[in-house]
Design an enzyme around this catalytic site. Structure first.
Site, PDB file in Angstrom:
ATOM      1  N   LEU A  67       0.804  -1.218   0.000  1.00 25.94           N
ATOM      2  CA  LEU A  67       0.000   0.000   0.000  1.00 25.94           C
ATOM      3  C   LEU A  67       0.840   1.273   0.000  1.00 25.94           C
ATOM      4  O   LEU A  67       0.301   2.376   0.106  1.00 25.94           O
ATOM      5  CB  LEU A  67      -0.968  -0.014   1.183  1.00 25.94           C
ATOM      6  CG  LEU A  67      -1.910  -1.229   1.202  1.00 25.94           C
ATOM      7  CD1 LEU A  67      -2.831  -1.173   2.401  1.00 25.94           C
ATOM      8  CD2 LEU A  67      -2.693  -1.347  -0.091  1.00 25.94           C
ATOM      9  N   CYS A  68       2.136   1.131  -0.124  1.00 26.41           N
ATOM     10  CA  CYS A  68       3.014   2.308  -0.215  1.00 26.41           C
ATOM     11  C   CYS A  68       2.994   2.873  -1.627  1.00 26.41           C
ATOM     12  O   CYS A  68       2.927   2.132  -2.603  1.00 26.41           O
ATOM     13  CB  CYS A  68       4.453   1.930   0.146  1.00 26.41           C
ATOM     14  SG  CYS A  68       4.749   1.847   1.902  1.00 26.41           S
ATOM     15  N   GLU A 104      10.398   4.274   3.474  1.00 27.51           N
ATOM     16  CA  GLU A 104      11.618   4.088   2.687  1.00 27.51           C
ATOM     17  C   GLU A 104      12.853   4.089   3.587  1.00 27.51           C
ATOM     18  O   GLU A 104      13.781   3.293   3.387  1.00 27.51           O
ATOM     19  CB  GLU A 104      11.719   5.170   1.613  1.00 27.51           C
ATOM     20  CG  GLU A 104      10.762   5.005   0.459  1.00 27.51           C
ATOM     21  CD  GLU A 104       9.293   5.318   0.769  1.00 27.51           C
ATOM     22  OE1 GLU A 104       8.437   5.007  -0.070  1.00 27.51           O
ATOM     23  OE2 GLU A 104       8.991   5.873   1.848  1.00 27.51           O
ATOM     24  N   ASP A 118      23.601 -11.368   6.745  1.00 22.83           N
ATOM     25  CA  ASP A 118      23.887 -12.345   5.692  1.00 22.83           C
ATOM     26  C   ASP A 118      25.387 -12.475   5.439  1.00 22.83           C
ATOM     27  O   ASP A 118      25.901 -13.577   5.258  1.00 22.83           O
ATOM     28  CB  ASP A 118      23.177 -11.953   4.399  1.00 22.83           C
ATOM     29  CG  ASP A 118      23.542 -12.878   3.258  1.00 22.83           C
ATOM     30  OD1 ASP A 118      23.309 -14.101   3.385  1.00 22.83           O
ATOM     31  OD2 ASP A 118      24.082 -12.397   2.243  1.00 22.83           O
TER      32      ASP A 118
END
Length: 149
Positions: A67-68, A104, A118
């Protein structure tokens, strides 16, 4: 109020400068921090890759969060600081648009932190292949600015 998901209509809002800053922290073993400082991580330079991943992620926020709005970002700045017990990531995002850029900034911070995990997971595992020490924490918006209409 509807139970249906819908994007907020921003068509009547004015375009103004929007800024948001988010930060988060990843707790790491001392040996891993030493390896990062000495650039001894097999996958490469952790700081450079994490910054790049955060910038790329900020630009993809509307693809990740349904929904952004797709916001034409004008700047994404990722600051990464090595601390005693881990690494702090701070992301600052700017755009002239009709809606804020805090999601963002949060996405940039989160993906930078996940990229660090990672890249160093090989060094963070215990003898059972688990991560009892490694933790991402404290992800939050620390500043939000909206230029006056």
């Amino acid at each position: 109020m509807s139970s249906e998901a819908k994007m907020v209509d921003i068509s009547q809002k004015e375009t103004v400068l929007r800024e948001a800053e988010a930060e988060g922290f990843i707790k790491l073993k001392n040996d891993t921090i030493k390896r990062i400082i000495e650039n001894e991580i097999e996958k490469g330079n952790v700081i450079t890759v994490a910054k790049t991943a955060g910038i790329m992620a900020a630009k993809k926020t509307s693809e990740l969060l349904p929904l952004c709005h797709l916001i034409p970002l004008e700047n994404v700045d990722i600051d990464i600081k090595i601390e005693n017990s881990g690494i702090r990531v701070r992301s600052k995002v700017k755009a002239h648009y009709k809606t804020g850029v805090e999601m963002e900034a949060l996405v940039a911070t989160s993906i930078s932190l996940l990229t660090i995990w990672d890249m160093v997971k090989k060094y963070e595992k215990d003898e059972n292949g688990k991560y009892p020490y490694t933790m991402i924490d404290d992800i939050k918006v620390i500043d939000k600015i909206k230029e006056k209409d």
